[in-house]
Design a protein around this motif. Structure first.
Motif, PDB file in Angstrom:
ATOM      1  N   VAL A   1      28.633  41.915  31.668  1.00 29.56           N
ATOM      2  CA  VAL A   1      29.789  42.804  31.473  1.00 29.56           C
ATOM      3  C   VAL A   1      30.394  43.305  32.677  1.00 29.56           C
ATOM      4  CG1 VAL A   1      30.730  44.969  30.148  1.00 29.56           C
ATOM      5  CG2 VAL A   1      28.652  43.608  29.435  1.00 29.56           C
ATOM      6  N   ALA A   2      31.809  43.300  33.138  1.00 26.32           N
ATOM      7  CA  ALA A   2      32.374  43.921  34.492  1.00 26.32           C
ATOM      8  C   ALA A   2      33.718  44.695  33.885  1.00 26.32           C
ATOM      9  CB  ALA A   2      32.947  42.743  35.244  1.00 26.32           C
ATOM     10  N   TRP A   3      33.934  45.656  34.614  1.00 25.75           N
ATOM     11  CA  TRP A   3      35.350  46.471  34.298  1.00 25.75           C
ATOM     12  C   TRP A   3      35.948  46.968  35.678  1.00 25.75           C
ATOM     13  CZ3 TRP A   3      30.245  47.729  33.037  1.00 25.75           C
ATOM     14  CH2 TRP A   3      29.728  48.817  33.450  1.00 25.75           C
ATOM     15  N   SER A   4      37.028  47.492  35.484  1.00 27.14           N
ATOM     16  CA  SER A   4      37.714  47.987  36.600  1.00 27.14           C
ATOM     17  C   SER A   4      37.887  49.672  36.618  1.00 27.14           C
ATOM     18  CB  SER A   4      39.198  47.551  36.885  1.00 27.14           C
ATOM     19  OG  SER A   4      39.093  46.158  37.305  1.00 27.14           O
ATOM     20  N   PRO A   5      37.902  50.459  37.410  1.00 28.14           N
ATOM     21  CA  PRO A   5      37.972  51.862  37.091  1.00 28.14           C
ATOM     22  C   PRO A   5      39.410  52.047  36.712  1.00 28.14           C
ATOM     23  CG  PRO A   5      37.180  51.554  39.742  1.00 28.14           C
ATOM     24  CD  PRO A   5      37.565  50.087  38.807  1.00 28.14           C
ATOM     25  N   PRO A   6      39.533  53.191  36.168  1.00 30.28           N
ATOM     26  CA  PRO A   6      40.968  53.496  35.451  1.00 30.28           C
ATOM     27  C   PRO A   6      41.949  53.562  36.399  1.00 30.28           C
ATOM     28  CG  PRO A   6      39.483  55.337  35.062  1.00 30.28           C
ATOM     29  CD  PRO A   6      38.608  54.396  35.540  1.00 30.28           C
ATOM     30  N   ALA A   7      43.422  53.517  36.002  1.00 34.55           N
ATOM     31  CA  ALA A   7      44.378  53.963  36.756  1.00 34.55           C
ATOM     32  C   ALA A   7      44.372  55.557  36.833  1.00 34.55           C
ATOM     33  CB  ALA A   7      45.794  53.121  36.359  1.00 34.55           C
ATOM     34  N   GLY A   8      45.439  56.003  37.859  1.00 34.57           N
ATOM     35  CA  GLY A   8      45.477  57.292  37.974  1.00 34.57           C
ATOM     36  C   GLY A   8      44.673  57.778  39.134  1.00 34.57           C
ATOM     37  N   GLY A   9      44.773  59.205  39.253  1.00 30.53           N
ATOM     38  CA  GLY A   9      44.222  59.839  40.443  1.00 30.53           C
ATOM     39  C   GLY A   9      43.087  60.189  40.445  1.00 30.53           C
ATOM     40  N   THR A  10      41.943  59.647  39.488  1.00 24.23           N
ATOM     41  CA  THR A  10      40.552  59.977  39.241  1.00 24.23           C
ATOM     42  C   THR A  10      40.050  59.080  40.756  1.00 24.23           C
ATOM     43  OG1 THR A  10      40.429  60.153  36.921  1.00 24.23           O
ATOM     44  CG2 THR A  10      38.513  59.816  38.180  1.00 24.23           C
ATOM     45  N   PRO A  11      39.207  59.792  41.858  1.00 24.08           N
ATOM     46  CA  PRO A  11      38.667  59.022  42.438  1.00 24.08           C
ATOM     47  C   PRO A  11      37.541  58.087  42.314  1.00 24.08           C
ATOM     48  CG  PRO A  11      38.876  61.406  43.341  1.00 24.08           C
ATOM     49  CD  PRO A  11      39.202  61.243  41.888  1.00 24.08           C
ATOM     50  N   PRO A  12      37.914  56.854  42.494  1.00 27.47           N
ATOM     51  CA  PRO A  12      36.675  55.742  42.053  1.00 27.47           C
ATOM     52  C   PRO A  12      35.204  56.137  42.288  1.00 27.47           C
ATOM     53  CG  PRO A  12      38.557  54.731  43.114  1.00 27.47           C
ATOM     54  CD  PRO A  12      38.767  56.098  43.331  1.00 27.47           C
ATOM     55  N   HIS A  13      34.892  56.756  43.342  1.00 24.85           N
ATOM     56  CA  HIS A  13      33.548  57.376  43.741  1.00 24.85           C
ATOM     57  C   HIS A  13      33.096  58.417  43.039  1.00 24.85           C
ATOM     58  CE1 HIS A  13      35.831  59.996  46.240  1.00 24.85           C
ATOM     59  NE2 HIS A  13      34.946  60.744  46.172  1.00 24.85           N
ATOM     60  N   CYS A  14      34.186  59.038  42.296  1.00 25.19           N
ATOM     61  CA  CYS A  14      33.685  60.303  41.347  1.00 25.19           C
ATOM     62  C   CYS A  14      33.236  59.907  40.021  1.00 25.19           C
ATOM     63  CB  CYS A  14      34.682  61.497  41.418  1.00 25.19           C
ATOM     64  SG  CYS A  14      34.988  62.314  43.107  1.00 25.19           S
ATOM     65  N   LEU A  15      33.227  58.565  39.497  1.00 30.73           N
ATOM     66  CA  LEU A  15      33.043  58.125  38.177  1.00 30.73           C
ATOM     67  C   LEU A  15      31.606  57.532  37.930  1.00 30.73           C
ATOM     68  CD1 LEU A  15      36.549  56.430  37.592  1.00 30.73           C
ATOM     69  CD2 LEU A  15      35.797  58.339  36.542  1.00 30.73           C
TER      70      LEU A  15
END
Length: 386
Positions: free
Chosen positions: A258-272
């Motif tokens: 399973v693989a996915w990408s972080p969501p678009a928008g202003g959410t910092p990827p390292h904060c997810l």
């Protein structure tokens, strides 16, 4: 004296020097070295719950040049169990309170250094409180106030009219954070039948990781309405969009990848961080979702040891503990990816092949029988189809 035990001799010696020296006792044990601060005051600058607290040094602070003078400042809103604590050398602070409750503050002096033999000496506390006069009855305050910081890009707050709010009530939302000169009113209201029931605030990146003070008040003819005061932290209200580009595949050793990408928008990827769930359907039973991973990576390998026919995978995300104390989960990925077992796929491919080979073999056998002749050259009884 020589016949006394050693510890009694030491005690007599300390008594002897009691009035001339502090050799045997810590300085604070003999007399109060430092007094508490003076003139503790609380004032309201009109910033929707942010109050200014200031005090003056103790009167004898000049006599302790060889020591460091600090202050322990604590504050809370009435009803809170814990105090918020600040150690400082400043004499003034600006902090946020829930103005629907009494603001409580206390300060004490801390003294440490050569003049105290490097032992920290504390003064008594001084206390002060502050209460904003609130008009109207409690039931006139707006209800169900709720805010979400979507994608770290915009804040959406909603509420419902108070129980005692009359028809034609007009609500307004005002906000302030450090960096603004004054409180600002919302300019993008959400309405229901002409009544403001929410507000959308944009461009709040400067307010992240600090107090955001909000007031929702209302006005109506001949009726006093109680205002609502709240203090928010945007990073604790963040809700990201669902993860994107979810891909599920089956490896040669029957593992789900399973693989996915972080969501678009202003959410910092390292904060997810992400939650991955797997549903396994058996027969006609409804699929039961089970969490298989909580992680910050955007890929996962899942062992498929059971005999289920289909594995369905979904993912959602939220702000992790390194960026917030709490937060809202995103919605699940919009599409559920179903992957058939490898042997099932192979079986589906082999069935047409087997049927085709069986048909060819039957035809060949029939043709063979049709070609058989009797010695007289007359055909034998042939099967149907010859």
């Amino acid at each position: 004296v020589q016949q006394l035990p050693p510890h009694q001799i030491s005690l007599l010696f300390c008594v002897f020097v009691f009035f001339t020296s502090t050799l045997c006792f810590p300085p604070g044990f003999i007399f109060n070295l430092v007094a508490p601060p003076q003139d503790l005051q609380i004032t309201d600058p009109g910033l929707l719950g942010v109050l200014d607290i200031e005090w003056k040094p103790p009167p004898n602070v000049q006599t302790f040049n060889e020591c460091t003078v600090k202050y322990k400042f604590e504050y809370r809103s009435a009803g809170d169990r814990d105090w918020k604590v600040i150690f400082t050398r400043k004499l003034k602070f600006r902090v946020g309170f829930d103005l629907s409750r009494t603001a409580e503050v206390r300060v004490q002096t801390l003294l440490e250094g050569t003049c105290t033999d490097d032992v920290e000496v504390q003064s008594d506390w001084i206390y002060a409180t502050f209460q904003v006069p609130l008009p109207g009855k409690l039931e006139s305050e707006v209800q169900n106030f709720h805010c979400i910081y979507h994608d770290w890009e915009y804040l959406k707050c909603t509420w419902q009219p108070g129980l005692l709010a009359p028809r034609g009530v007009r609500y307004g939302l005002y906000y302030w954070y450090e960096g603004l000169d004054h409180a600002v009113q919302c300019n993008d209201y959400i309405q229901d039948r002409g009544i403001n029931i929410g507000c959308t605030l944009q461009n709040l990146s400067q307010a992240e990781y600090q107090d955001l003070s909000i007031c929702v008040n209302g006005s109506a003819a001949a009726t006093l309405l109680r205002p609502l005061y709240v203090t928010l932290r945007l990073h604790n209200l963040a809700k990201p969009s669902p993860p994107e580009q979810l891909v599920v595949s089956v490896s040669a050793v029957e593992e789900l990848q399973v693989a996915w990408s972080p969501p678009a928008g202003g959410t910092p990827p390292h904060c997810l961080e992400y939650e991955v769930q797997l549903a396994q359907e058996e027969g006609e039973a409804e699929a039961a979702w089970a969490s298989v991973s909580m992680q910050m990576e955007t890929a996962l390998t899942i062992s498929r040891a059971n005999k289920s026919h289909i594995s369905c995978v979904r993912v959602r995300g939220r702000t992790n503990i390194f960026c917030a104390d709490q937060g809202f989960w995103s919605d699940w990925t919009q599409e559920c990816f179903s992957v058939a077992r490898k042997e099932d796929k192979q079986l589906h491919i082999l069935i047409p092949v087997i049927l085709s080979l069986s048909s060819s073999l039957l035809t060949f056998m029939l043709i063979g029988q049709c070609k058989k002749r009797s010695p007289a050259g007359k055909p034998l009884h042939a099967p149907v189809g010859c």
